[in-house]
Motif scaffolding. Structure first.
Motif, PDB file in Angstrom:
ATOM      1  N   PRO A  81       0.793  -1.230   0.000  1.00  0.00           N
ATOM      2  CA  PRO A  81       0.000   0.000   0.000  1.00  0.00           C
ATOM      3  C   PRO A  81       0.828   1.284   0.000  1.00  0.00           C
ATOM      4  O   PRO A  81       0.297   2.351  -0.268  1.00  0.00           O
ATOM      5  N   ARG A  82       2.108   1.182   0.263  1.00  0.00           N
ATOM      6  CA  ARG A  82       2.978   2.365   0.217  1.00  0.00           C
ATOM      7  C   ARG A  82       3.954   2.304  -0.962  1.00  0.00           C
ATOM      8  O   ARG A  82       4.933   3.037  -1.007  1.00  0.00           O
ATOM      9  N   GLY A  83       3.690   1.387  -1.890  1.00  0.00           N
ATOM     10  CA  GLY A  83       4.475   1.321  -3.112  1.00  0.00           C
ATOM     11  C   GLY A  83       5.669   0.394  -3.086  1.00  0.00           C
ATOM     12  O   GLY A  83       6.352   0.241  -4.093  1.00  0.00           O
ATOM     13  N   PHE A  84       5.940  -0.262  -1.956  1.00  0.00           N
ATOM     14  CA  PHE A  84       7.076  -1.191  -1.930  1.00  0.00           C
ATOM     15  C   PHE A  84       6.747  -2.430  -2.754  1.00  0.00           C
ATOM     16  O   PHE A  84       5.591  -2.801  -2.899  1.00  0.00           O
ATOM     17  N   VAL A  85       7.775  -3.044  -3.295  1.00  0.00           N
ATOM     18  CA  VAL A  85       7.627  -4.229  -4.133  1.00  0.00           C
ATOM     19  C   VAL A  85       8.269  -5.405  -3.420  1.00  0.00           C
ATOM     20  O   VAL A  85       9.388  -5.302  -2.928  1.00  0.00           O
ATOM     21  N   ARG A  86       7.524  -6.519  -3.371  1.00  0.00           N
ATOM     22  CA  ARG A  86       8.051  -7.736  -2.738  1.00  0.00           C
ATOM     23  C   ARG A  86       8.026  -8.880  -3.737  1.00  0.00           C
ATOM     24  O   ARG A  86       7.022  -9.115  -4.409  1.00  0.00           O
ATOM     25  N   SER A  87       9.134  -9.608  -3.763  1.00  0.00           N
ATOM     26  CA  SER A  87       9.204 -10.826  -4.564  1.00  0.00           C
ATOM     27  C   SER A  87       8.387 -11.915  -3.879  1.00  0.00           C
ATOM     28  O   SER A  87       7.950 -11.766  -2.730  1.00  0.00           O
ATOM     29  N   ARG A  88       8.235 -13.007  -4.557  1.00  0.00           N
ATOM     30  CA  ARG A  88       7.535 -14.164  -3.984  1.00  0.00           C
ATOM     31  C   ARG A  88       8.175 -14.568  -2.656  1.00  0.00           C
ATOM     32  O   ARG A  88       7.487 -14.785  -1.664  1.00  0.00           O
ATOM     33  N   GLU A  89       9.498 -14.678  -2.644  1.00  0.00           N
ATOM     34  CA  GLU A  89      10.211 -15.102  -1.445  1.00  0.00           C
ATOM     35  C   GLU A  89      10.018 -14.109  -0.302  1.00  0.00           C
ATOM     36  O   GLU A  89       9.824 -14.494   0.855  1.00  0.00           O
ATOM     37  N   GLU A  90      10.048 -12.821  -0.613  1.00  0.00           N
ATOM     38  CA  GLU A  90       9.825 -11.797   0.416  1.00  0.00           C
ATOM     39  C   GLU A  90       8.396 -11.826   0.929  1.00  0.00           C
ATOM     40  O   GLU A  90       8.156 -11.636   2.121  1.00  0.00           O
ATOM     41  N   ALA A 119      -7.968  -0.627   5.855  1.00  0.00           N
ATOM     42  CA  ALA A 119      -8.893  -0.965   4.777  1.00  0.00           C
ATOM     43  C   ALA A 119      -8.177  -0.671   3.470  1.00  0.00           C
ATOM     44  O   ALA A 119      -7.537   0.380   3.318  1.00  0.00           O
ATOM     45  N   PHE A 120      -8.282  -1.589   2.530  1.00  0.00           N
ATOM     46  CA  PHE A 120      -7.528  -1.493   1.287  1.00  0.00           C
ATOM     47  C   PHE A 120      -8.409  -1.878   0.102  1.00  0.00           C
ATOM     48  O   PHE A 120      -9.425  -2.549   0.260  1.00  0.00           O
ATOM     49  N   ARG A 121      -7.997  -1.475  -1.071  1.00  0.00           N
ATOM     50  CA  ARG A 121      -8.478  -2.004  -2.344  1.00  0.00           C
ATOM     51  C   ARG A 121      -7.305  -2.770  -2.924  1.00  0.00           C
ATOM     52  O   ARG A 121      -6.148  -2.387  -2.728  1.00  0.00           O
ATOM     53  N   PHE A 122      -7.595  -3.853  -3.595  1.00  0.00           N
ATOM     54  CA  PHE A 122      -6.507  -4.580  -4.224  1.00  0.00           C
ATOM     55  C   PHE A 122      -6.904  -5.053  -5.604  1.00  0.00           C
ATOM     56  O   PHE A 122      -8.086  -5.182  -5.926  1.00  0.00           O
ATOM     57  N   THR A 123      -5.875  -5.285  -6.401  1.00  0.00           N
ATOM     58  CA  THR A 123      -6.021  -5.906  -7.710  1.00  0.00           C
ATOM     59  C   THR A 123      -5.165  -7.163  -7.694  1.00  0.00           C
ATOM     60  O   THR A 123      -3.987  -7.110  -7.325  1.00  0.00           O
ATOM     61  N   LEU A 124      -5.772  -8.282  -8.048  1.00  0.00           N
ATOM     62  CA  LEU A 124      -5.068  -9.555  -8.166  1.00  0.00           C
ATOM     63  C   LEU A 124      -5.025  -9.953  -9.633  1.00  0.00           C
ATOM     64  O   LEU A 124      -6.001  -9.748 -10.357  1.00  0.00           O
ATOM     65  N   LEU A 131      -1.859  -3.441  -3.748  1.00  0.00           N
ATOM     66  CA  LEU A 131      -2.711  -2.896  -2.679  1.00  0.00           C
ATOM     67  C   LEU A 131      -2.676  -1.378  -2.694  1.00  0.00           C
ATOM     68  O   LEU A 131      -1.621  -0.783  -2.933  1.00  0.00           O
ATOM     69  N   SER A 132      -3.813  -0.772  -2.368  1.00  0.00           N
ATOM     70  CA  SER A 132      -3.902   0.672  -2.180  1.00  0.00           C
ATOM     71  C   SER A 132      -4.769   0.937  -0.957  1.00  0.00           C
ATOM     72  O   SER A 132      -5.724   0.208  -0.703  1.00  0.00           O
ATOM     73  N   PRO A 133      -4.452   1.980  -0.190  1.00  0.00           N
ATOM     74  CA  PRO A 133      -5.342   2.347   0.919  1.00  0.00           C
ATOM     75  C   PRO A 133      -6.736   2.637   0.376  1.00  0.00           C
ATOM     76  O   PRO A 133      -6.882   3.206  -0.711  1.00  0.00           O
ATOM     77  N   ASN A 134      -7.756   2.248   1.113  1.00  0.00           N
ATOM     78  CA  ASN A 134      -9.139   2.469   0.697  1.00  0.00           C
ATOM     79  C   ASN A 134      -9.678   3.700   1.414  1.00  0.00           C
ATOM     80  O   ASN A 134     -10.189   3.618   2.518  1.00  0.00           O
ATOM     81  N   ALA A 135      -9.508   4.838   0.782  1.00  0.00           N
ATOM     82  CA  ALA A 135      -9.985   6.099   1.356  1.00  0.00           C
ATOM     83  C   ALA A 135     -11.446   6.306   0.969  1.00  0.00           C
ATOM     84  O   ALA A 135     -11.921   5.761  -0.019  1.00  0.00           O
ATOM     85  N   ALA A 187     -14.436  10.978  -2.697  1.00  0.00           N
ATOM     86  CA  ALA A 187     -14.468  12.449  -2.616  1.00  0.00           C
ATOM     87  C   ALA A 187     -15.874  12.924  -2.294  1.00  0.00           C
ATOM     88  O   ALA A 187     -16.850  12.399  -2.832  1.00  0.00           O
ATOM     89  N   GLY A 188     -15.977  13.858  -1.400  1.00  0.00           N
ATOM     90  CA  GLY A 188     -17.271  14.418  -1.033  1.00  0.00           C
ATOM     91  C   GLY A 188     -18.027  13.616   0.000  1.00  0.00           C
ATOM     92  O   GLY A 188     -19.117  13.993   0.399  1.00  0.00           O
ATOM     93  N   ALA A 189     -17.471  12.516   0.452  1.00  0.00           N
ATOM     94  CA  ALA A 189     -18.176  11.686   1.448  1.00  0.00           C
ATOM     95  C   ALA A 189     -17.937  12.197   2.838  1.00  0.00           C
ATOM     96  O   ALA A 189     -16.981  12.840   3.143  1.00  0.00           O
TER      97      ALA A 189
END
Length: 130
Positions: free
Chosen positions: A42-51, A100-105, A121-125, A128-130
């Motif tokens: 969610p903060r942009g870090f990239v992890r390999s399978r092993e990580e 809470a997150f949104r994700f794409t698989l 993953l991205s934070p689920n904010a 707008a306007g809510a």
């Protein structure tokens, strides 16, 4: 023999994956992740399978709950793209990793079975306007 992924098979796979994540079951995840899996946090870090697997095999990440909802599945031959919502109560080391997150698989059929090739993953904010 069909060459497309059925939405129900993908939904079942996502449930199996989310159960393994919730339990921190690195052995189950080892079977579910493609050999070239890449996860983007969610903060942009990239992890390999092993990580990704090491988060659980080392005990660094522990989940108290991990729930997936609002699945939107699109199938393209041997590949499916899933967009969904996720909430978790977790710790990463000593830090609270709940949220809470949104994700794409990206789910692919390889060697006759479904595997997770990628996750973003991205934070689920709130909208707008809510």
């Amino acid at each position: 023999m069909t060459t497309t992924l059925a939405e129900q098979a993908v939904a079942d796979f996502v449930q199996e994956w989310s159960t393994a994540e919730e339990r921190g079951d690195h052995r189950a995840l080892d079977d579910l992740l493609a050999k070239d899996f890449v996860g983007v946090g969610p903060r942009g870090f990239v992890r390999s399978r092993e990580e990704w697997l090491a988060r659980y095999s080392t005990g660094t990440v522990r989940n108290l709950s991990f729930a997936v909802s609002d699945l939107r599945i699109r199938c393209y031959g041997e590949t499916a793209v899933v967009v969904a919502a996720q909430t978790q109560r977790s710790v990463n080391g000593d830090a609270d990793a709940s949220g809470a997150f949104r994700f794409t698989l990206v789910v692919v059929r390889q060697d006759g079975r479904l595997q997770l090739a990628g996750l973003h993953l991205s934070p689920n904010a709130a909208p707008a306007g809510a």
